[in-house]
Design a protein around this motif. Sequence first.
Motif, PDB file in Angstrom:
ATOM      1  N   LEU A 365      -3.939  -5.921   4.491  1.00  0.00           N
ATOM      2  CA  LEU A 365      -2.797  -5.070   4.190  1.00  0.00           C
ATOM      3  C   LEU A 365      -3.203  -3.896   3.301  1.00  0.00           C
ATOM      4  O   LEU A 365      -2.616  -2.819   3.362  1.00  0.00           O
ATOM      5  CB  LEU A 365      -1.714  -5.886   3.472  1.00  0.00           C
ATOM      6  CG  LEU A 365      -0.942  -6.881   4.339  1.00  0.00           C
ATOM      7  CD1 LEU A 365      -0.185  -7.869   3.461  1.00  0.00           C
ATOM      8  CD2 LEU A 365       0.003  -6.155   5.260  1.00  0.00           C
ATOM      9  N   ALA A 366      -4.207  -4.110   2.466  1.00  0.00           N
ATOM     10  CA  ALA A 366      -4.655  -3.065   1.554  1.00  0.00           C
ATOM     11  C   ALA A 366      -5.786  -2.230   2.153  1.00  0.00           C
ATOM     12  O   ALA A 366      -5.812  -1.012   1.995  1.00  0.00           O
ATOM     13  CB  ALA A 366      -5.103  -3.677   0.227  1.00  0.00           C
ATOM     14  N   TYR A 367      -6.728  -2.891   2.877  1.00  0.00           N
ATOM     15  CA  TYR A 367      -7.893  -2.117   3.313  1.00  0.00           C
ATOM     16  C   TYR A 367      -7.953  -1.862   4.821  1.00  0.00           C
ATOM     17  O   TYR A 367      -8.822  -1.136   5.290  1.00  0.00           O
ATOM     18  CB  TYR A 367      -9.195  -2.780   2.850  1.00  0.00           C
ATOM     19  CG  TYR A 367      -9.523  -4.132   3.466  1.00  0.00           C
ATOM     20  CD1 TYR A 367     -10.011  -4.230   4.767  1.00  0.00           C
ATOM     21  CD2 TYR A 367      -9.381  -5.301   2.729  1.00  0.00           C
ATOM     22  CE1 TYR A 367     -10.327  -5.455   5.323  1.00  0.00           C
ATOM     23  CE2 TYR A 367      -9.693  -6.537   3.271  1.00  0.00           C
ATOM     24  CZ  TYR A 367     -10.173  -6.608   4.573  1.00  0.00           C
ATOM     25  OH  TYR A 367     -10.486  -7.826   5.124  1.00  0.00           O
ATOM     26  N   GLN A 368      -7.045  -2.446   5.607  1.00  0.00           N
ATOM     27  CA  GLN A 368      -6.978  -2.148   7.039  1.00  0.00           C
ATOM     28  C   GLN A 368      -5.538  -1.826   7.446  1.00  0.00           C
ATOM     29  O   GLN A 368      -4.990  -2.443   8.355  1.00  0.00           O
ATOM     30  CB  GLN A 368      -7.476  -3.333   7.870  1.00  0.00           C
ATOM     31  CG  GLN A 368      -8.984  -3.515   7.869  1.00  0.00           C
ATOM     32  CD  GLN A 368      -9.389  -4.625   8.838  1.00  0.00           C
ATOM     33  OE1 GLN A 368      -9.061  -5.783   8.650  1.00  0.00           O
ATOM     34  NE2 GLN A 368     -10.103  -4.254   9.875  1.00  0.00           N
ATOM     35  N   PRO A 369      -4.903  -0.889   6.777  1.00  0.00           N
ATOM     36  CA  PRO A 369      -3.476  -0.658   7.031  1.00  0.00           C
ATOM     37  C   PRO A 369      -3.176  -0.255   8.470  1.00  0.00           C
ATOM     38  O   PRO A 369      -2.070  -0.483   8.954  1.00  0.00           O
ATOM     39  CB  PRO A 369      -3.126   0.469   6.050  1.00  0.00           C
ATOM     40  CG  PRO A 369      -4.428   1.155   5.771  1.00  0.00           C
ATOM     41  CD  PRO A 369      -5.446   0.067   5.794  1.00  0.00           C
ATOM     42  N   TYR A 372      -1.506  -2.763  10.887  1.00  0.00           N
ATOM     43  CA  TYR A 372      -0.220  -3.367  10.534  1.00  0.00           C
ATOM     44  C   TYR A 372       0.966  -2.443  10.790  1.00  0.00           C
ATOM     45  O   TYR A 372       2.084  -2.746  10.396  1.00  0.00           O
ATOM     46  CB  TYR A 372      -0.236  -3.796   9.062  1.00  0.00           C
ATOM     47  CG  TYR A 372      -1.292  -4.837   8.776  1.00  0.00           C
ATOM     48  CD1 TYR A 372      -0.985  -6.192   8.807  1.00  0.00           C
ATOM     49  CD2 TYR A 372      -2.614  -4.476   8.513  1.00  0.00           C
ATOM     50  CE1 TYR A 372      -1.954  -7.157   8.563  1.00  0.00           C
ATOM     51  CE2 TYR A 372      -3.592  -5.431   8.273  1.00  0.00           C
ATOM     52  CZ  TYR A 372      -3.254  -6.766   8.304  1.00  0.00           C
ATOM     53  OH  TYR A 372      -4.221  -7.716   8.071  1.00  0.00           O
ATOM     54  N   PRO A 384      -2.217   5.201   7.885  1.00  0.00           N
ATOM     55  CA  PRO A 384      -2.568   4.568   6.604  1.00  0.00           C
ATOM     56  C   PRO A 384      -1.395   4.477   5.633  1.00  0.00           C
ATOM     57  O   PRO A 384      -1.391   3.633   4.736  1.00  0.00           O
ATOM     58  CB  PRO A 384      -3.673   5.482   6.055  1.00  0.00           C
ATOM     59  CG  PRO A 384      -4.254   6.141   7.248  1.00  0.00           C
ATOM     60  CD  PRO A 384      -3.116   6.323   8.210  1.00  0.00           C
ATOM     61  N   SER A 387       0.452   1.136   4.736  1.00  0.00           N
ATOM     62  CA  SER A 387      -0.102   0.095   3.866  1.00  0.00           C
ATOM     63  C   SER A 387       0.938  -0.432   2.880  1.00  0.00           C
ATOM     64  O   SER A 387       1.784   0.315   2.386  1.00  0.00           O
ATOM     65  CB  SER A 387      -1.299   0.660   3.097  1.00  0.00           C
ATOM     66  OG  SER A 387      -1.715  -0.235   2.093  1.00  0.00           O
ATOM     67  N   SER A 430       3.360  -4.538   8.372  1.00  0.00           N
ATOM     68  CA  SER A 430       3.440  -4.359   6.920  1.00  0.00           C
ATOM     69  C   SER A 430       4.860  -4.046   6.466  1.00  0.00           C
ATOM     70  O   SER A 430       5.283  -4.484   5.391  1.00  0.00           O
ATOM     71  CB  SER A 430       2.492  -3.242   6.476  1.00  0.00           C
ATOM     72  OG  SER A 430       2.770  -2.031   7.154  1.00  0.00           O
ATOM     73  N   GLN A 464      -3.527   2.518  -6.687  1.00  0.00           N
ATOM     74  CA  GLN A 464      -2.524   2.629  -5.627  1.00  0.00           C
ATOM     75  C   GLN A 464      -1.761   3.945  -5.739  1.00  0.00           C
ATOM     76  O   GLN A 464      -1.516   4.620  -4.733  1.00  0.00           O
ATOM     77  CB  GLN A 464      -1.534   1.464  -5.700  1.00  0.00           C
ATOM     78  CG  GLN A 464      -0.350   1.617  -4.745  1.00  0.00           C
ATOM     79  CD  GLN A 464       0.640   0.492  -4.867  1.00  0.00           C
ATOM     80  OE1 GLN A 464       0.397  -0.586  -4.346  1.00  0.00           O
ATOM     81  NE2 GLN A 464       1.754   0.730  -5.553  1.00  0.00           N
TER      82      GLN A 464
END
Length: 641
Positions: A365-369, A372, A384, A387, A430, A464
């Motif tokens: 969820l954080a590094y492959q948005p 999702y 992106p 995310s 996401s 973030q």
Amino acid sequence: MIGVLAAILTTVSAIGFSNLLLRRWTADFDLCARLGLTGLTGLGAFGTLLYFLGWISIPVAFVAVAVCAVIGLALGLRDLRWWGKVELKTQGTFIFVIGLGFLFALIGVLAPSTVKDWDSLAYHLAVPKMWLQAGKVEVIPFIHQSNFPFAIDSLYLIGLQVAGQAGAKAFSWLIGILGVITIFGIARQRYGATAAWWSGLSFSTIPIVLWQTGTGYIDVGHGLFSGLGLLLACKWIESNDRRDLVIAAVLLGFGLGTKYTGMQTLGVTGILVIAGVMLTKRSTKPIWISLALALAIGAPWYVKNVVTKDNPVFPFFYGKLGGKEWDERRAEIYTHEQNTFGVGRTVPATGSVEPLRLGHSVLGLAYQPGRYVNPQQDVGNGDPLGSIGLAFVAGLTLLLIRGRHRPMERYALIGVLVSLGIWFVLTQQSRYIVTLAVPVAVMIGQLWTHENYRRFAAGAIAIQSAVGLYLAYALPGAFSDQIQVVMGKVTPDEYQSRNIAFYVPAKSINQLGPSAKVALYDELFGYLLDVPYWWGNPGHSTRIPYDSMLNGEDFVREMRKMGFTHAYLNLRAQDPALSAKLTASLQGQPLDEVTHNQLMANWQVKFLPLIVDAVATGHMRVSEWYGNPQAPKGVLMEFEK
């Protein structure tokens, strides 16, 4: 800006109206939390009222909401003496960063939506526009999403009527602001002012929140209803103050009224509070009363679906619940798409999952948005800005490591983890877990009581914020592009022509006048049309009888029976080789037999050879090509009478 001002006036009225009903139940909340909660619930009430009275007529719905708004302004706001007592100690950096994020989103509100806001144009804005044109709320057979709970989307009726899409999207922006105010207030009451600023910042800079608060998407609003409902129900387990449970029930009811996933949150919350009461040996009576309240608010949406579609959650669970104008083939398409999100599935068609990939899925969820969120999520090409953010993943991890929680935090964390597991199994989008980011954002404030945890949490939120604001500024179609049209450096026509392939064809089709009715093939952005239209692809509805069509003559006859005068085919949606063959065929060159037979055998694209045959036999004629004549982007055709 008139649309934004209209949305603000509606929101202020909603605050007053909700305060009139809930002031007894919100009296003990932090003043900021009280302001946010009355705003959110008031807008939920207005949206619900608009929808159900809209079945009678849109003017009747507008009059009813206007009366409630006047009452809210005249009586509800009169009692808000606490409004002037809302204290916000100046925290310049926090105010600047949070404000900058909402400024970026405001520019998104004022700029015309593009394909980046796919669902906004496809149905969140399109469905209310069609209801306005019809003068009433009604079933839209070819847009199955029109059967979803629409408590937020129905507010767009006001915005669209007053100022077009900017007026509609302004409600998303205001809901986001109310959400941050609420999160700040709850965290301040529980953890102190400094922690509250970090909680508010952690939510406001989630990339998907930065993006969606400037669009017609409703996931942020739904996440606030359901996430706050979950948290306050867990607070009741600790406080035994029925005011917490009543407000939780109201919020969860509006969660049911905005997305089907609200049922999941209600179920998880119900199990948690029952378990909490049993462990403390208290009466379960307040739970059942509150459940009845939540259902009274949310159940009408599902009862309506039973009446109109024979399925309370149409079109989901067709194999178990059935549904009108749907079948197994269409259900399979929908299920397959839901299963392509994320990284935890090995066989998307069947939904087979690998439990050991849960960690990869959550971290992704954080590094492959891009896996999702649409589009092309199966290869990681999604935006992106979809995310869920580093603060959610890091904050949840730190909260679990910390341990030694009070009952509210302990039960809320259990609820988040259980919900995350359900999300992993069902569909890994996401935006579906913005709900979980809400209680985590509040509870992040608890980490400020310990220096080590505080340092890591602050670092994650700072990263973030920097990444989220950069993406919201620099990505194609984001602030740096949107500001050009808002400031007048690029005209709205130029901006939309450049960013929406269907914009130029839509302007041409609108010249046909209201007597035309257009079938759109491989094109979903009918919001741009002012003439009646349908999504023509077979997967959207069983209304068009493709199974019985054997040739172009059958196709034209059935389409004319349904009142269609034209068909538009988006050639860009096809494989380039197939697009070239179709273009040549529509220009007089016969389609080869192998390709023709392959297409006819595939029910999802059977319309392609039928269209080609209808043109070849003179039952349809090409009216206009769009784009390069040698490789056009689309073609408009007219049915012969």
